[in-house]
Design a protein around this motif. Structure first.
Motif, PDB file in Angstrom:
ATOM      1  N   ILE A 606       2.590 -26.376 -64.963  1.00 12.56           N
ATOM      2  CA  ILE A 606       3.123 -27.687 -64.489  1.00 12.56           C
ATOM      3  C   ILE A 606       1.996 -28.469 -63.807  1.00 12.56           C
ATOM      4  O   ILE A 606       1.810 -29.598 -63.794  1.00 12.56           O
ATOM      5  CB  ILE A 606       4.015 -27.333 -63.084  1.00 12.56           C
ATOM      6  N   VAL A 607       0.920 -27.589 -63.358  1.00 14.45           N
ATOM      7  CA  VAL A 607      -0.206 -28.287 -62.790  1.00 14.45           C
ATOM      8  C   VAL A 607      -0.913 -29.034 -63.754  1.00 14.45           C
ATOM      9  O   VAL A 607      -1.588 -30.022 -63.359  1.00 14.45           O
ATOM     10  CB  VAL A 607      -0.977 -27.075 -61.603  1.00 14.45           C
ATOM     11  N   ALA A 608      -1.495 -28.285 -64.631  1.00 14.83           N
ATOM     12  CA  ALA A 608      -2.550 -28.875 -65.472  1.00 14.83           C
ATOM     13  C   ALA A 608      -1.863 -30.046 -66.036  1.00 14.83           C
ATOM     14  O   ALA A 608      -2.329 -31.306 -66.210  1.00 14.83           O
ATOM     15  CB  ALA A 608      -2.711 -27.993 -66.723  1.00 14.83           C
ATOM     16  N   PRO A 609      -0.675 -30.180 -66.635  1.00 13.20           N
ATOM     17  CA  PRO A 609       0.030 -31.721 -66.899  1.00 13.20           C
ATOM     18  C   PRO A 609       0.046 -32.597 -65.940  1.00 13.20           C
ATOM     19  O   PRO A 609      -0.225 -33.939 -66.124  1.00 13.20           O
ATOM     20  CB  PRO A 609       1.481 -31.088 -67.348  1.00 13.20           C
ATOM     21  N   LEU A 610       0.118 -32.252 -64.696  1.00 10.83           N
ATOM     22  CA  LEU A 610      -0.031 -33.219 -63.601  1.00 10.83           C
ATOM     23  C   LEU A 610      -1.084 -33.960 -63.593  1.00 10.83           C
ATOM     24  O   LEU A 610      -1.547 -35.058 -63.150  1.00 10.83           O
ATOM     25  CB  LEU A 610       0.461 -32.771 -62.210  1.00 10.83           C
ATOM     26  N   ILE A 611      -2.339 -32.982 -63.721  1.00 18.14           N
ATOM     27  CA  ILE A 611      -3.786 -33.361 -63.748  1.00 18.14           C
ATOM     28  C   ILE A 611      -4.024 -34.292 -64.756  1.00 18.14           C
ATOM     29  O   ILE A 611      -4.757 -35.478 -64.809  1.00 18.14           O
ATOM     30  CB  ILE A 611      -4.694 -32.336 -63.600  1.00 18.14           C
ATOM     31  N   LEU A 612      -3.366 -34.152 -65.940  1.00 18.88           N
ATOM     32  CA  LEU A 612      -3.731 -34.865 -67.303  1.00 18.88           C
ATOM     33  C   LEU A 612      -3.023 -36.327 -66.905  1.00 18.88           C
ATOM     34  O   LEU A 612      -3.539 -37.145 -67.361  1.00 18.88           O
ATOM     35  CB  LEU A 612      -3.114 -34.040 -68.412  1.00 18.88           C
ATOM     36  N   ILE A 613      -1.791 -36.108 -66.536  1.00 20.31           N
ATOM     37  CA  ILE A 613      -1.236 -37.418 -66.307  1.00 20.31           C
ATOM     38  C   ILE A 613      -1.816 -38.556 -65.403  1.00 20.31           C
ATOM     39  O   ILE A 613      -1.874 -39.595 -65.430  1.00 20.31           O
ATOM     40  CB  ILE A 613       0.429 -37.241 -66.002  1.00 20.31           C
ATOM     41  N   GLY A 614      -2.102 -38.001 -64.186  1.00 22.61           N
ATOM     42  CA  GLY A 614      -2.824 -38.491 -63.115  1.00 22.61           C
ATOM     43  C   GLY A 614      -4.058 -39.035 -63.558  1.00 22.61           C
ATOM     44  O   GLY A 614      -4.409 -40.404 -63.267  1.00 22.61           O
ATOM     45  N   SER A 615      -4.760 -38.365 -64.625  1.00 22.40           N
ATOM     46  CA  SER A 615      -6.166 -38.865 -64.928  1.00 22.40           C
ATOM     47  C   SER A 615      -6.169 -40.189 -65.942  1.00 22.40           C
ATOM     48  O   SER A 615      -6.750 -41.074 -65.642  1.00 22.40           O
ATOM     49  CB  SER A 615      -6.706 -37.588 -65.674  1.00 22.40           C
ATOM     50  N   VAL A 616      -5.019 -39.918 -66.766  1.00 26.96           N
ATOM     51  CA  VAL A 616      -4.699 -41.175 -67.688  1.00 26.96           C
ATOM     52  C   VAL A 616      -4.400 -42.267 -66.936  1.00 26.96           C
ATOM     53  O   VAL A 616      -4.626 -43.516 -67.129  1.00 26.96           O
ATOM     54  CB  VAL A 616      -3.952 -40.853 -68.995  1.00 26.96           C
ATOM     55  N   VAL A 617      -3.524 -42.084 -66.004  1.00 27.19           N
ATOM     56  CA  VAL A 617      -2.920 -43.323 -65.071  1.00 27.19           C
ATOM     57  C   VAL A 617      -4.244 -43.856 -64.391  1.00 27.19           C
ATOM     58  O   VAL A 617      -4.388 -45.038 -64.222  1.00 27.19           O
ATOM     59  CB  VAL A 617      -1.978 -42.736 -63.970  1.00 27.19           C
ATOM     60  N   VAL A 618      -5.155 -43.096 -63.798  1.00 28.99           N
ATOM     61  CA  VAL A 618      -6.179 -43.750 -63.299  1.00 28.99           C
ATOM     62  C   VAL A 618      -7.096 -44.337 -64.107  1.00 28.99           C
ATOM     63  O   VAL A 618      -7.789 -45.399 -63.893  1.00 28.99           O
ATOM     64  CB  VAL A 618      -6.951 -42.701 -62.440  1.00 28.99           C
ATOM     65  N   SER A 619      -7.218 -43.898 -65.252  1.00 27.41           N
ATOM     66  CA  SER A 619      -8.010 -44.327 -66.442  1.00 27.41           C
ATOM     67  C   SER A 619      -7.524 -45.813 -66.540  1.00 27.41           C
ATOM     68  O   SER A 619      -8.236 -46.668 -66.902  1.00 27.41           O
ATOM     69  CB  SER A 619      -8.116 -43.414 -67.588  1.00 27.41           C
ATOM     70  N   PHE A 620      -6.065 -45.754 -66.915  1.00 23.40           N
ATOM     71  CA  PHE A 620      -5.758 -47.169 -67.311  1.00 23.40           C
ATOM     72  C   PHE A 620      -5.809 -48.054 -66.230  1.00 23.40           C
ATOM     73  O   PHE A 620      -5.961 -49.217 -66.538  1.00 23.40           O
ATOM     74  CB  PHE A 620      -4.190 -46.884 -67.616  1.00 23.40           C
ATOM     75  N   ALA A 621      -5.773 -47.884 -65.063  1.00 24.99           N
ATOM     76  CA  ALA A 621      -5.924 -48.798 -63.921  1.00 24.99           C
ATOM     77  C   ALA A 621      -7.409 -49.422 -63.819  1.00 24.99           C
ATOM     78  O   ALA A 621      -7.562 -50.520 -63.596  1.00 24.99           O
ATOM     79  CB  ALA A 621      -5.644 -48.259 -62.735  1.00 24.99           C
ATOM     80  N   ALA A 622      -8.134 -48.397 -64.237  1.00 22.45           N
ATOM     81  CA  ALA A 622      -9.486 -48.788 -64.049  1.00 22.45           C
ATOM     82  C   ALA A 622      -9.890 -49.832 -65.375  1.00 22.45           C
ATOM     83  O   ALA A 622     -10.654 -50.831 -65.304  1.00 22.45           O
ATOM     84  CB  ALA A 622     -10.388 -47.653 -64.460  1.00 22.45           C
ATOM     85  N   ALA A 623      -9.340 -49.391 -66.818  1.00 23.87           N
ATOM     86  CA  ALA A 623      -9.602 -50.251 -67.854  1.00 23.87           C
ATOM     87  C   ALA A 623      -8.846 -51.743 -67.625  1.00 23.87           C
ATOM     88  O   ALA A 623      -9.362 -52.721 -68.088  1.00 23.87           O
ATOM     89  CB  ALA A 623      -8.892 -49.590 -69.162  1.00 23.87           C
ATOM     90  N   LEU A 624      -7.799 -51.663 -67.150  1.00 24.87           N
ATOM     91  CA  LEU A 624      -6.969 -53.075 -66.836  1.00 24.87           C
ATOM     92  C   LEU A 624      -7.731 -53.737 -65.723  1.00 24.87           C
ATOM     93  O   LEU A 624      -7.894 -54.904 -65.908  1.00 24.87           O
ATOM     94  CB  LEU A 624      -5.477 -52.761 -66.360  1.00 24.87           C
ATOM     95  N   GLY A 625      -8.269 -52.942 -64.794  1.00 26.15           N
ATOM     96  CA  GLY A 625      -9.110 -53.873 -63.779  1.00 26.15           C
ATOM     97  C   GLY A 625     -10.303 -54.376 -64.480  1.00 26.15           C
ATOM     98  O   GLY A 625     -10.620 -55.596 -64.137  1.00 26.15           O
ATOM     99  N   VAL A 626     -11.172 -53.739 -65.256  1.00 24.35           N
ATOM    100  CA  VAL A 626     -12.324 -54.148 -65.631  1.00 24.35           C
ATOM    101  C   VAL A 626     -12.048 -55.387 -67.003  1.00 24.35           C
ATOM    102  O   VAL A 626     -12.642 -56.350 -66.957  1.00 24.35           O
ATOM    103  CB  VAL A 626     -13.046 -53.113 -66.592  1.00 24.35           C
ATOM    104  N   SER A 627     -10.892 -55.161 -67.543  1.00 22.22           N
ATOM    105  CA  SER A 627     -10.426 -56.097 -68.443  1.00 22.22           C
ATOM    106  C   SER A 627      -9.842 -57.323 -67.727  1.00 22.22           C
ATOM    107  O   SER A 627     -10.575 -58.580 -68.266  1.00 22.22           O
ATOM    108  CB  SER A 627      -9.064 -55.633 -69.346  1.00 22.22           C
ATOM    109  N   ALA A 628      -9.348 -57.179 -66.669  1.00 25.02           N
ATOM    110  CA  ALA A 628      -8.844 -58.586 -65.951  1.00 25.02           C
ATOM    111  C   ALA A 628     -10.190 -59.350 -65.585  1.00 25.02           C
ATOM    112  O   ALA A 628     -10.235 -60.477 -65.655  1.00 25.02           O
ATOM    113  CB  ALA A 628      -8.044 -58.136 -64.813  1.00 25.02           C
ATOM    114  N   LEU A 629     -11.315 -58.624 -65.158  1.00 26.80           N
ATOM    115  CA  LEU A 629     -12.429 -59.205 -64.712  1.00 26.80           C
ATOM    116  C   LEU A 629     -13.203 -59.953 -66.049  1.00 26.80           C
ATOM    117  O   LEU A 629     -13.829 -61.079 -65.868  1.00 26.80           O
ATOM    118  CB  LEU A 629     -13.519 -58.444 -64.244  1.00 26.80           C
TER     119      LEU A 629
END
Length: 758
Positions: A606-629
């Motif tokens: 349970i813990v490892a999947p939560l880490i992985l999902i959290g990491s890709v969500v943060v990564s997506f937010a970062a990618a979208l933020g840079v893309s917006a700029l």
């Protein structure tokens, strides 16, 4: 090296040989790969022939992708009953170059041009408007309906012929353009014309160059590309067949995404299999045994990765917007064939090629007793070496250095990584994804866009593409008065078969007549007790101002009666944006939940999947933020379609999890033998090369979408390519391993592995 009491060897834990099976006869070892290759050759040929049919079964009409419940969809259905033909308007605008009024000779030339245009195949000449002069006398317009019924010429071809006629009958001293909905459709079709040739050529060239650098082999890149193209051809054949049977609706943007997704995914899965095959060739002398061992070692992560993408794509079926909904099954079909080709055709081709596939590098047979390398350096861009013979990996190279950094300062590494991603995410404040005018869909030159601007200088900008109002016959005057009172509405007319123009103007004094005083007003066309009004808007029909006017029209006309509906081109765009925003709210949580469940089943944690999902969500937010700029301050884009963040999320989360799956399945294997923290470092070092190569391939293929001058695809191209690189080089390389190392064996909770000491 001394083995701990009770510990099992890597072979015991990971590569435990299957129970003794009867020896496979030689003729069967030849027949199975031969049959597989022949089947895929057949799919390649059939799919190649189907490429030419893609344009025949695809459409770029925005209205066809609206949900049936949308108000604009209802009006579109009713509109067909008020007219005898299915058509979209093309508007020819002719304006004086020097700002003077058009002369009599120029007006006569415009009338001759109108006559020539009505003779173009596909133009409904009987329904064409007369030459309409602007109030300032400096321009004229001609509205020509273009037939869109089944069996008619493609609107794009009709508009192309109209533009040729306009050039041949150019009016001296004027500028002319063909615009309107038909004009924008033609420009969009021309922009998509590069999908079959340019897009595939750029994508395949990028992948080929990366594979040459990775393997430095002349044969292996061709094997991989043939595998990817076979998967694409089989996908195209299937999709075209389903579209012909009216099971699927295909658009240009869906077609482009299918091409890129299949090539990128199939190549990624091929890289993972090749890394295992190269390892097993060193352990087994016979190619058949090496192939079987490579399949045993690679099928689970490949199927899990592909399954994650398929599930995420199929969740798009829950969308309201049909353009989002159809992408799911179309792209999922592509991923299914990518999986099948990577696990059937590729092994068969490599079985045929054997060690020669890696020439000029030699894969020496070291014997079955050699320690498996688990694909340690089988496909590295930055480091590639022979597999180590001992349990301990060589303490050198890039990935050895990354492993030391993660193990020595894990908390510092993951905190700095999170802060970096959070800083990139600040750009989300600049994101404008409320929609863009249809005139901005095509980047670069667009005659329709130029014509729309010219039209707006001399006529109400919404001329030729009015808002459509359908309501009860006895409420006609009240509907007209209410609409005329709305800012942004220039005039109102009622559809009338008795009128020479097909409509009759409606003012505060009622329906007006064409002709001298005393001419009786034409009778409105009535269908099932309803009439249709056309409200000409003051702003361009594809503008945000026009959408605001339509929204206000709906609000005020609801007070006239709930049965009053407002549709038309502007309403289609408005309802499309609203449905896309609703889809974002619905689909994103469903995708996250589905992927989280798959990861829990795969990693037994349970813990490892939560880490992985959290990491890709943060990564997506970062990618979208840079893309917006970048979109705002570098490219100067006018905004983004509401579907851009949704598609970017689906692709980045699903594909980003792929690399985490490749990493964490290997980490779990290593943890079973060496313990969690050593297993994390070993897994990171062993998968570094192959995942980096896969990330570069996928980023390159999505970047190829940028060669098409379509705003939506260029934005998706940048978001996904940048996001994949971010996942590859920061999230998977530093953030996930460092956070997992810091937490230790608790990441495997509640499985038994969480209770095993390192």
């Amino acid at each position: 090296m001394r083995r701990r009491r009770g510990a099992r060897s890597v072979d015991d834990v990971i590569d435990t040989p299957a129970p003794k099976r009867p020896r496979v006869p030689t003729w069967l070892r030849v027949l199975i790969p031969a049959v597989l290759i022949l089947i895929w050759f057949g799919a390649f040929g059939a799919g190649g022939a189907a490429f030419g049919s893609l344009s025949d079964v695809s459409t770029n009409d925005q209205a066809q992708f609206l949900p049936a419940s949308a108000e604009a969809t209802e009006v579109a259905g009713l509109a067909d009953e008020f007219r005898d033909s299915e058509a979209i308007p093309a508007i020819v605008v002719i304006a004086s170059d020097d700002g003077s009024e058009l002369s009599t000779a120029q007006l006569d030339a415009a009338d001759e041009l109108r006559t020539a245009l009505t003779e173009v195949d596909g133009v409904l000449g009987d329904e064409a408007s007369p030459v309409i002069a602007s109030d300032d006398g400096e321009a004229v317009e001609i509205v020509l309906p273009v037939d869109t019924s089944e069996g008619a010429e493609r609107p794009a071809d009709v508009v192309a012929e109209m533009r040729t006629v306009v050039d041949e009958h150019a009016v001296d001293g004027t500028t002319s353009a063909v615009t309107g909905p038909a004009g924008f459709t033609a420009d969009l079709s021309a922009a998509f014309a590069g999908i079959d040739g340019l897009l595939l050529a750029v994508a395949l060239a990028a992948v080929f160059l990366i594979l040459i650098v990775v393997y430095r082999s002349p044969l292996l890149p061709f094997i991989v590309l043939f595998t990817s193209m076979s998967a694409l051809c089989a996908s195209v054949f299937t999709v075209v067949a389903l579209a012909r049977a009216d099971i699927l609706l295909l658009s240009g943007q869906t077609q482009g995404i299918l091409f890129i997704l299949v090539i990128g995914a199939a190549t990624d899965y091929a890289l993972l299999y090749i890394s295992r095959y190269r390892e097993t060739l060193a352990r087994y002398e016979r190619r058949w045994d090496a192939t079987w061992a490579a399949l045993r070692g690679s099928w689970e992560p490949i199927v899990a990765s592909g399954g994650t993408v398929i599930v995420a794509l199929l969740i798009l079926l829950a969308s309201e917007l049909t353009s989002n909904k159809i992408l799911g099954p179309v792209a999922a079909i592509g991923i299914v064939f990518a999986l099948l080709s990577a696990l059937t055709l590729l092994p068969a081709l490599l079985l045929w090629a054997g060690r020669a596939a890696f020439w000029p590098r030699r894969i020496a047979h070291r014997g079955d007793e050699a320690e498996p390398a688990h694909g340690a350096h089988a496909a590295g861009v930055l480091h590639e070496a022979s597999a180590p013979d001992e349990h301990d990996l060589p303490d050198r190279g890039l990935w050895a250095g990354v492993g030391r950094l993660v193990s020595r300062r894990p908390r510092t590494v993951w905190i700095v990584s999170v802060l970096a991603l959070a800083g990139m995410s600040l750009g989300l404040a600049q994101l404008d994804s409320d929609g863009v005018p249809s005139s901005e869909f095509v980047l670069g030159e667009s005659q329709a866009r130029d014509g729309q601007a010219l039209l707006g200088e001399h006529f109400p900008a919404g001329s030729g593409t009015p808002a459509l109002i359908v309501g009860p016959e006895d409420e006609l005057q009240q509907m007209a008065d209410t609409a005329l009172a709305v800012d942004g509405v220039d005039s109102v007319a009622v559809v009338s078969a008795d009128s020479p123009a097909g409509t009759a103007p409606v003012t505060a004094d009622g329906v007006q007549a064409f002709g001298p005083p005393g001419t009786p007003a034409p009778e409105p066309t009535v269908v099932d007790g309803q009439v249709m009004l056309q409200a000409t808007l003051a702003d361009p029909s594809d503008s945000m101002e026009a959408e605001a006017t339509v929204a206000e029209l709906r609000t005020v006309l609801d007070e006239v009666g709930t049965e009053v509906l407002v549709g038309g081109q502007t309403a289609v765009a408005l309802d499309t944006n609203d449905a896309a925003i609703a889809d974002r709210t619905l689909v994103i949580p469903l995708v996250l939940a589905a992927i989280l469940l798959i990861l829990m089943l795969l990693l037994r944690s349970i813990v490892a999947p939560l880490i992985l999902i959290g990491s890709v969500v943060v990564s997506f937010a970062a990618a979208l933020g840079v893309s917006a700029l970048v979109f705002e301050h570098v490219f100067g884009f006018p905004g983004a379609d509401p579907s851009v963040p949704l598609f970017g999320f689906v692709f980045l989360v699903a594909l980003g999890v792929d690399y985490n799956i490749f990493l964490m399945t290997r980490v779990r294997e290593e943890s079973l033998q060496f313990g969690t923290r050593p297993g994390i470092v070993r897994g990171l070092r062993l998968t570094g090369g192959v995942i980096t190569s896969a990330g570069l391939v996928l980023a390159a293929t999505f970047a190829a979408l940028g060669v098409l001058p379509i705003l939506f695809l260029v934005q998706i191209s940048f978001i996904v390519a940048f996001g994949v690189l971010l996942d590859t080089f920061l999230v998977r390389t530093l953030l996930v391993p460092a956070l997992a190392y810091d937490l230790g064996r608790v990441i495997w909770w509640p499985s038994k592995l969480a209770r095993r000491a390192d």
